[in-house]
Design a protein around this motif. Structure first.
Motif, short mmCIF file in Angstrom:
data_model
loop_
_atom_site.label_atom_id
_atom_site.label_comp_id
_atom_site.label_asym_id
_atom_site.label_seq_id
_atom_site.Cartn_x
_atom_site.Cartn_y
_atom_site.Cartn_z
N UNK A 93 0.82 -1.20 0.00
CA UNK A 93 0.00 0.00 0.00
C UNK A 93 0.86 1.26 0.00
N UNK A 94 1.97 1.22 0.75
CA UNK A 94 2.88 2.36 0.78
C UNK A 94 3.56 2.56 -0.57
N UNK A 132 7.03 12.40 -7.28
CA UNK A 132 5.95 13.33 -7.58
C UNK A 132 4.94 13.32 -6.44
N UNK A 133 4.10 14.33 -6.40
CA UNK A 133 3.05 14.41 -5.39
C UNK A 133 1.99 13.36 -5.66
N UNK A 134 1.64 12.62 -4.62
CA UNK A 134 0.59 11.60 -4.75
C UNK A 134 -0.61 11.99 -3.90
N UNK A 135 -1.83 11.93 -4.47
CA UNK A 135 -3.02 12.17 -3.64
C UNK A 135 -3.16 11.07 -2.62
N UNK A 136 -3.65 11.42 -1.44
CA UNK A 136 -3.85 10.42 -0.39
C UNK A 136 -5.19 9.73 -0.54
N UNK A 137 -5.36 8.66 0.21
CA UNK A 137 -6.64 7.93 0.30
C UNK A 137 -7.14 7.44 -1.05
N UNK A 138 -6.25 6.92 -1.89
CA UNK A 138 -6.67 6.38 -3.17
C UNK A 138 -6.77 4.86 -3.15
N UNK A 139 -6.32 4.24 -2.08
CA UNK A 139 -6.12 2.80 -2.12
C UNK A 139 -7.36 2.00 -1.75
N UNK A 140 -8.42 2.65 -1.25
CA UNK A 140 -9.59 1.88 -0.85
C UNK A 140 -10.63 1.80 -1.95
N UNK A 141 -10.34 2.38 -3.13
CA UNK A 141 -11.24 2.27 -4.26
C UNK A 141 -12.27 3.38 -4.34
N UNK A 171 3.67 -0.79 -8.58
CA UNK A 171 2.45 -1.27 -7.91
C UNK A 171 1.28 -0.30 -8.04
N UNK A 172 1.54 0.99 -7.89
CA UNK A 172 0.47 1.97 -8.02
C UNK A 172 -0.03 2.08 -9.44
N UNK A 173 0.89 2.16 -10.40
CA UNK A 173 0.50 2.30 -11.81
C UNK A 173 -0.22 1.06 -12.31
#
Length: 356
Positions: A93-94, A132-141, A171-173
């Motif tokens: 997740x991180x 780069x800047x990443x928005x938070x709270x994107x991992x719960x869908x 992993x994020x992409x």
């Protein structure tokens, strides 16, 4: 000097980190934090070049701290974590939230002999990455990427298989790409994701990715017929090359390519030879140039090829190399790549009108 902030609640582990980094004259520890909230504050005040981040922290977890740091003061983060299953999922997740690499904590066995050297090497590596800047709270869908309307397509060879390569930031992409594919997407998706970590970390990746995307994800097995894998996501196993030959998945211990095993080039070249215009190639964020030559081979055989765009990459290395040599017909963010890839299945054609 490379300025390092240590985030670790164990005094023993902090001492080990401090001593290991002190052995390298170009690394300097500029601060230490024992919980996530203090880590976020220190990053803002000290502006270190690298953060080493533990996941299991009091008050604010390492994952939440990573999300805050990447949203407020983007800094290269090296996750230093154990292979406990709960911690493994937090680690991925991180990584999806913007951390750039992971190093397993010492195991207390013979493998620890060169751990300090590996730590210093990893810190040096991540310090060179422009984050780069990443928005938070994107991992719960709840904040899934929106997919733009499909562009017009031309008739052509329908996609039979999708080959994907990723490294740092992958992993994020990869999560964003797979989430944006429609539920009825039929062709198998073969993936090479570089994971510079021990086998326990790598093996857990398939379970984590399945949970993030809601798709059937598993590691490849030698000898599996590709036609039996419709709609599934198949990953190259740790330290094994993945290729397709005679309609069958092949795993091998062949020499690394660009110091990588599994290698994206090995997968792409095999798909180019096996499927030609029936293949689709996607090269996502990552350091180095693995995959660029293979993507060019795919395009030369008539496949539609994509590379991730610079603005959405954690590291614009592999996709940049592909764009420079003309391997990528389309350069787009992951969700838009997914929309175009879906066109190739449902309309049975080749995409047109993308940004080249």
């Amino acid at each position: 000097m490379i300025r390092v902030l240590l985030v670790e609640d164990s005094a023993t582990m902090r001492h080990h980190l401090r001593e290991s980094l002190a052995a390298d004259p170009e690394l300097e520890v500029v601060g230490e934090a024992t919980d996530g909230g203090a880590a976020v504050d220190l990053v803002g005040r000290l502006r270190p070049d690298v953060v080493t981040m533990d996941m299991m922290l009091p008050t604010m977890s390492g994952l939440v701290a990573t999300e805050h740091i990447m949203a407020e003061h983007p800094t290269p983060i090296l996750v230093v974590s154990s292979a406990d299953r709960q911690e493994l999922f937090s680690t991925y997740n991180a990584l999806a939230a913007g951390a750039v690499d992971v190093l397993e904590k010492p195991r207390g066995d013979a493998s620890d002999a060169d751990w300090g050297r590996r730590l210093c090497s990893a810190v040096r590596l991540v310090s060179r990455i422009r984050v780069i800047t990443h928005p938070r709270a994107r991992l719960d869908g709840r904040d899934r990427p929106s997919v733009p309307p499909a562009a017009p397509i031309d008739d052509g060879t329908p996609a039979q298989v999708v080959a994907v390569g990723a490294s740092t930031g992958g992993p994020g992409a990869l999560t964003e790409l797979l989430r944006a594919l429609p539920p009825g997407f039929g062709p198998p998706v073969l993936c090479v994701q570089h994971i510079a970590a021990s086998e326990p970390f790598a093996v857990a990746f398939s379970d984590w990715l399945a949970g993030q995307t809601g798709r059937d994800v598993a590691y490849a097995r030698h000898g599996t017929l590709l036609r039996s894998l419709g709609g599934r996501v198949v990953l190259a196993p740790p330290d094994r090359h993945l290729a397709v030959r005679d309609g069958v998945l092949r795993l091998s211990d062949g020499p690394p390519r660009y110091s990588c095993r599994p290698s994206v080039d090995v997968l792409f070249e095999s798909v180019a030879a096996e499927y030609g215009a029936g293949g689709t190639g996607v090269l996502l964020t990552g350091m180095g140039r693995d995959g660029a030559d293979g993507l060019l081979r795919m395009r030369a055989r008539g496949a539609v090829t994509f590379a991730q765009d610079e603005s959405s990459c954690v590291v614009y290395g592999m996709p940049r190399e592909a764009a420079l040599i003309g391997a990528a017909a389309y350069v787009l963010p992951p969700a838009r790549i997914a929309a175009r890839v879906a066109e190739l299945q449902f309309a049975g054609g080749r995409a047109t009108g993308g940004r080249r």
